[in-house]
Write a protein that holds these residues in place. Sequence first.
Motif, mmCIF file in Angstrom:
data_model
loop_
_atom_site.group_PDB
_atom_site.id
_atom_site.type_symbol
_atom_site.label_atom_id
_atom_site.label_comp_id
_atom_site.label_asym_id
_atom_site.label_seq_id
_atom_site.Cartn_x
_atom_site.Cartn_y
_atom_site.Cartn_z
ATOM 1 N N GLY A 26 0.864 -1.180 0.000
ATOM 2 C CA GLY A 26 0.000 0.000 0.000
ATOM 3 C C GLY A 26 0.900 1.229 0.000
ATOM 4 N N ILE A 27 0.743 2.083 -1.022
ATOM 5 C CA ILE A 27 1.655 3.228 -1.143
ATOM 6 C C ILE A 27 0.916 4.561 -1.086
ATOM 7 N N PRO A 28 1.567 5.554 -0.428
ATOM 8 C CA PRO A 28 0.977 6.887 -0.417
ATOM 9 C C PRO A 28 1.238 7.591 -1.740
ATOM 10 N N THR A 31 -2.427 11.957 -4.645
ATOM 11 C CA THR A 31 -3.859 11.930 -4.968
ATOM 12 C C THR A 31 -4.597 11.077 -3.946
ATOM 13 N N VAL A 32 -4.407 9.756 -4.035
ATOM 14 C CA VAL A 32 -4.988 8.807 -3.083
ATOM 15 C C VAL A 32 -3.961 7.697 -2.880
ATOM 16 N N TYR A 33 -4.173 6.826 -1.907
ATOM 17 C CA TYR A 33 -3.249 5.701 -1.714
ATOM 18 C C TYR A 33 -3.483 4.642 -2.793
ATOM 19 N N GLY A 34 -2.397 3.985 -3.193
ATOM 20 C CA GLY A 34 -2.492 2.935 -4.188
ATOM 21 C C GLY A 34 -2.146 1.580 -3.587
ATOM 22 N N LEU A 35 -2.591 0.520 -4.269
ATOM 23 C CA LEU A 35 -2.164 -0.836 -3.895
ATOM 24 C C LEU A 35 -1.215 -1.289 -5.001
ATOM 25 N N ALA A 36 0.080 -1.386 -4.661
ATOM 26 C CA ALA A 36 1.117 -1.548 -5.677
ATOM 27 C C ALA A 36 1.627 -2.971 -5.807
ATOM 28 N N ALA A 37 1.999 -3.316 -7.059
ATOM 29 C CA ALA A 37 2.688 -4.568 -7.355
ATOM 30 C C ALA A 37 3.634 -4.303 -8.527
ATOM 31 N N ASP A 38 4.641 -5.146 -8.673
ATOM 32 C CA ASP A 38 5.527 -5.073 -9.831
ATOM 33 C C ASP A 38 4.674 -5.211 -11.100
ATOM 34 N N ASN A 137 10.694 -1.979 -13.816
ATOM 35 C CA ASN A 137 10.399 -0.892 -14.753
ATOM 36 C C ASN A 137 9.210 -0.027 -14.361
ATOM 37 N N GLY A 138 8.403 -0.535 -13.434
ATOM 38 C CA GLY A 138 7.256 0.266 -13.032
ATOM 39 C C GLY A 138 6.381 -0.517 -12.070
ATOM 40 N N ILE A 139 5.564 0.200 -11.300
ATOM 41 C CA ILE A 139 4.654 -0.496 -10.403
ATOM 42 C C ILE A 139 3.200 -0.176 -10.746
ATOM 43 N N ALA A 140 2.420 -1.254 -10.841
ATOM 44 C CA ALA A 140 0.991 -1.121 -11.091
ATOM 45 C C ALA A 140 0.351 -0.722 -9.781
ATOM 46 N N ALA A 141 -0.494 0.307 -9.804
ATOM 47 C CA ALA A 141 -1.159 0.689 -8.557
ATOM 48 C C ALA A 141 -2.504 1.335 -8.802
ATOM 49 N N PRO A 142 -3.571 0.554 -8.673
ATOM 50 C CA PRO A 142 -4.894 1.168 -8.614
ATOM 51 C C PRO A 142 -5.110 1.731 -7.206
ATOM 52 N N SER A 143 -6.151 2.528 -7.041
ATOM 53 C CA SER A 143 -6.448 3.035 -5.705
ATOM 54 C C SER A 143 -6.682 1.852 -4.757
ATOM 55 N N ALA A 144 -6.271 2.039 -3.478
ATOM 56 C CA ALA A 144 -6.227 0.922 -2.527
ATOM 57 C C ALA A 144 -7.546 0.716 -1.791
#
Length: 318
Positions: A26-28, A31-38, A137-144
């Motif tokens: 869970g990343i700050p 905008t809003v917090y995201g739920l991140a994965a590779d 290369n990047g992290i996928a993160a929709p809102s958490a």
Amino acid sequence: MFTITNPGESDITSAAKALFGGALVGIPTETVYGLAADAENEAAVARIYSVKGRPQDHPVIVHIGSIEYLNKWAINIPDYALKLAKEYWPGPMTLILERSKIAKNFITGGQETVGLRVPAHLTTLALLKEFHKLGGNGIAAPSANRFGAVSPTNAEAVQSELGEFLDESRDLIIDGGQSLVGVESTIIDCTSEFPRILRPGAISIEMIFGTTGLMSKPNIDSKIRVSGSLEHHYSPKAKILLNGKVGPGDGFVALDYVVTPEGAVRLASPKTLEEYARILYAVLREADKRGINRIVVIPPEGNGLAIAIRDRLARAAR
Ligand code: TXA
Ligand code: MG
């Protein structure tokens, strides 16, 4: 589940390693917090969908640490998109571009486009820098949040939305304080001759036009799917009534100058549009906690951020 508060350098390094190893974090963001994965790890991204309870065909935004990673994920980038990236990143803006080979179907929802953003939050930028160092290369993160629910704007809200669905032994939540913008990024479709807003946010039409000199007419036929544009979204348990008649015990949200109707429970009195956006989601969450069943909201008038606030309120009210 454990939440890391006041993350230091070593916490950020271990969170980056966890992400690179397939964990969810869970990343700050501003905008809003995201739920991140590779974003290149299919199994990890699949867990985002199951934790959120989100339909498979919804694309996720890929977050990158700097504009240098744009070319990894996108091809045929129009000049105006580069101008926007240079002007507003890091910041609350997502660009939809033609995807490169590394943007797989599990990121794009099977579409030929990819959504990219550099978030403006120091902790998450540091995390992205470490993640890139490891070769990511990047992290996928929709809102958490659970699918359709209100986006979280602080770490506690992430815990209460998703804590029970995350894996205590490997997933993490990073506490980076209150999100300063409070509504999700502006999404701009950059796959045509002119930029087109798919989801309004803090980067306004005027700003986009000011930077690029271009702007498409609103196009309702756009084939691009945006889950934030589903009719019903961003919804608390309480029923939201826009400009509705206030009954006894109803919650009430409006700009500061609006007088509280008799019998209403004043939940917030933001003095500016910025404050309105920043507090909105937390106020809706708080109302649910207090067991308030109906909230009458007076949406703000005007352009810019007011458009984003009205957009989210209209969807929450449906
Ligand atoms: O502010 C934000 O954008 C936050 C923070 C965490 O960065 N993220 C966010 O993600 O709001 P999410 O997944 O809740 O909403 C992202 C929206 C979705 O509506 C999705 O459909 C759209 O972006 N999207 C992502 N990739 C897309 C693509 N390739 N084409 C069209 N829409 C896309
Ligand atoms: Mg969302």
